[in-house]
Every structure is written in structure tokens, then in C-alpha cells.
Design a protein around this motif. Structure first.
Motif, mmCIF file in Angstrom:
data_model
loop_
_atom_site.group_PDB
_atom_site.id
_atom_site.type_symbol
_atom_site.label_atom_id
_atom_site.label_comp_id
_atom_site.label_asym_id
_atom_site.label_seq_id
_atom_site.Cartn_x
_atom_site.Cartn_y
_atom_site.Cartn_z
ATOM 1 N N GLY A 18 0.845 -1.230 0.011
ATOM 2 C CA GLY A 18 0.049 -0.035 -0.335
ATOM 3 C C GLY A 18 0.750 1.187 -0.034
ATOM 4 N N VAL A 19 1.820 1.262 -0.477
ATOM 5 C CA VAL A 19 3.017 2.220 -0.393
ATOM 6 C C VAL A 19 2.650 2.871 -1.776
ATOM 7 N N CYS A 20 2.423 4.193 -1.870
ATOM 8 C CA CYS A 20 2.064 5.137 -3.000
ATOM 9 C C CYS A 20 3.170 6.021 -3.483
ATOM 10 N N GLU A 21 3.743 6.298 -2.453
ATOM 11 C CA GLU A 21 5.064 7.234 -2.736
ATOM 12 C C GLU A 21 6.381 6.635 -2.280
ATOM 13 N N TYR A 22 7.361 6.309 -3.394
ATOM 14 C CA TYR A 22 8.511 5.580 -3.046
ATOM 15 C C TYR A 22 9.688 6.132 -3.992
ATOM 16 N N GLU A 23 10.556 5.859 -3.872
ATOM 17 C CA GLU A 23 12.095 6.091 -4.512
ATOM 18 C C GLU A 23 12.917 4.963 -4.678
ATOM 19 N N ILE A 24 13.404 4.482 -5.952
ATOM 20 C CA ILE A 24 14.307 3.352 -5.874
ATOM 21 C C ILE A 24 15.635 3.925 -6.518
ATOM 22 N N TYR A 25 16.713 3.469 -5.461
ATOM 23 C CA TYR A 25 18.053 4.367 -5.991
ATOM 24 C C TYR A 25 18.915 2.797 -6.204
ATOM 25 N N PHE A 26 19.451 2.943 -7.264
ATOM 26 C CA PHE A 26 20.365 1.800 -7.782
ATOM 27 C C PHE A 26 21.967 2.326 -8.112
ATOM 28 N N THR A 27 22.767 1.800 -7.445
ATOM 29 C CA THR A 27 24.390 2.034 -7.621
ATOM 30 C C THR A 27 25.158 0.806 -8.058
ATOM 31 N N GLN A 28 25.951 0.808 -9.212
ATOM 32 C CA GLN A 28 26.886 -0.108 -9.414
ATOM 33 C C GLN A 28 28.243 0.452 -9.828
ATOM 34 N N ASN A 29 29.220 -0.396 -9.223
ATOM 35 C CA ASN A 29 30.678 -0.019 -9.294
ATOM 36 C C ASN A 29 31.549 -1.048 -9.898
ATOM 37 N N SER A 30 32.498 -0.761 -10.670
ATOM 38 C CA SER A 30 33.369 -1.833 -11.286
ATOM 39 C C SER A 30 34.745 -1.083 -10.909
ATOM 40 N N GLN A 31 35.713 -2.007 -10.421
ATOM 41 C CA GLN A 31 37.211 -1.374 -10.075
ATOM 42 C C GLN A 31 37.977 -2.393 -10.483
ATOM 43 N N GLY A 47 36.903 -6.228 -9.424
ATOM 44 C CA GLY A 47 35.706 -6.487 -8.574
ATOM 45 C C GLY A 47 34.503 -5.676 -8.993
ATOM 46 N N ASP A 48 33.446 -5.995 -8.943
ATOM 47 C CA ASP A 48 32.044 -5.484 -9.157
ATOM 48 C C ASP A 48 31.092 -5.430 -7.941
ATOM 49 N N SER A 49 30.517 -4.289 -7.785
ATOM 50 C CA SER A 49 29.724 -4.245 -6.560
ATOM 51 C C SER A 49 28.475 -3.391 -7.051
ATOM 52 N N ALA A 50 27.261 -3.666 -6.532
ATOM 53 C CA ALA A 50 25.846 -3.088 -6.559
ATOM 54 C C ALA A 50 25.195 -2.895 -5.213
ATOM 55 N N GLY A 51 24.454 -1.901 -5.533
ATOM 56 C CA GLY A 51 23.397 -1.903 -4.224
ATOM 57 C C GLY A 51 22.218 -1.256 -4.723
ATOM 58 N N ILE A 52 21.148 -1.310 -3.845
ATOM 59 C CA ILE A 52 19.793 -0.949 -4.295
ATOM 60 C C ILE A 52 19.198 -0.226 -2.903
ATOM 61 N N SER A 53 18.469 0.811 -3.153
ATOM 62 C CA SER A 53 18.093 1.519 -2.137
ATOM 63 C C SER A 53 16.569 1.788 -2.146
ATOM 64 N N PHE A 54 15.708 1.645 -1.076
ATOM 65 C CA PHE A 54 14.237 1.857 -1.345
ATOM 66 C C PHE A 54 13.877 2.923 -0.302
ATOM 67 N N ARG A 55 13.420 3.951 -0.678
ATOM 68 C CA ARG A 55 12.737 4.930 0.376
ATOM 69 C C ARG A 55 11.311 5.251 -0.039
ATOM 70 N N CYS A 56 10.811 5.515 1.131
ATOM 71 C CA CYS A 56 9.142 5.671 0.874
ATOM 72 C C CYS A 56 8.657 6.732 1.933
ATOM 73 N N ILE A 57 7.544 7.078 1.647
ATOM 74 C CA ILE A 57 6.942 7.827 2.654
ATOM 75 C C ILE A 57 5.373 7.270 3.420
ATOM 76 N N ASP A 59 2.615 7.535 6.204
ATOM 77 C CA ASP A 59 1.940 8.373 7.217
ATOM 78 C C ASP A 59 2.836 9.535 7.533
ATOM 79 N N GLY A 60 3.292 10.146 6.555
ATOM 80 C CA GLY A 60 4.044 11.359 6.626
ATOM 81 C C GLY A 60 5.514 11.222 6.877
ATOM 82 N N HIS A 61 5.778 10.149 7.139
ATOM 83 C CA HIS A 61 7.202 9.977 7.588
ATOM 84 C C HIS A 61 8.172 9.149 6.529
ATOM 85 N N ILE A 62 9.400 9.472 6.443
ATOM 86 C CA ILE A 62 10.206 8.716 5.441
ATOM 87 C C ILE A 62 11.069 7.500 6.159
ATOM 88 N N GLY A 63 10.810 6.432 5.275
ATOM 89 C CA GLY A 63 11.582 5.126 5.840
ATOM 90 C C GLY A 63 12.443 4.676 4.495
#
Length: 95
Positions: A18-31, A47-57, A59-63
Motif C-alpha cells: 500500500g505504499v504510493c510514494e517511493y523512490e528506488i536508487y540503484f548504484t553499480q561500481n566496477s574497479q 571487482g564489481d559491486s552493486a546496491g539498491i535502496s528503497f525510500r518511501c513515505i 503516514d507522513g514519515h520517510i523510511g
């Protein structure tokens, strides 16, 4: 798993939660690095590394939650952790 597959899982999990407002952030690095000693390669690493972040609102609060493990169950739990984090925010400021 590629980003498009991961995004589809996150969007589906967000809709089910039931989350309507969210953001997905993806990063990927090679070295790559190499060291030489007397004109000979003494060490080499890459090496390669990657990560993903999920941010949502919620009840008016960010998680926010993040992971580097791209497995379906982990990505579904990522949404749940972000929602749970938003619920424990003690700040009364509205996001």
C-alpha cells in the motif's frame, strides 16, 4: 539479477504494502587495480559491486532501507523494512 527485474519486484512489493510514494536508487561500481614490482605484475584485483535502496513515505514519515543482495525475497523484505523504519520515526515533522 538486473536492475529492471529488481525494480519490478520492488514495485510489486510496494503496491502490495500500500505504499504510493517511493523512490528506488540503484548504484553499480566496477574497479580494477594492478601493482608492479621491477617491471612485473605483483598483484592484480578486480571487482564489481552493486546496491539498491528503497525510500518511501508512510503516514507522513520517510523510511529507508538498502541492500547489496539481489534476491527476490531480500528485495521484498527491503520494502517491508523501509515501511517499518518509517513507522518508528519519532520526529513529528511531515515529509
Amino acid at each position: 539479477m538486473n536492475f529492471e527485474s529488481a525494480k519490478k519486484i520492488l514495485v510489486d512489493a510496494a503496491e502490495k504494502a500500500g505504499v504510493c510514494e517511493y523512490e528506488i536508487y540503484f548504484t553499480q561500481n566496477s574497479q580494477m587495480s594492478a601493482e608492479t614490482l621491477k617491471d612485473e605484475i605483483s598483484s592484480f584485483s578486480s571487482g564489481d559491486s552493486a546496491g539498491i535502496s528503497f525510500r518511501c513515505i508512510c503516514d507522513g514519515h520517510i523510511g529507508i532501507a538498502a541492500t547489496q543482495l539481489f534476491e527476490e525475497e531480500e528485495l521484498r523484505e527491503l520494502v517491508k523494512r523501509a515501511v517499518d523504519n518509517a513507522k518508528v520515526i519519532e520526529n513529528d515533522d511531515i515529509a
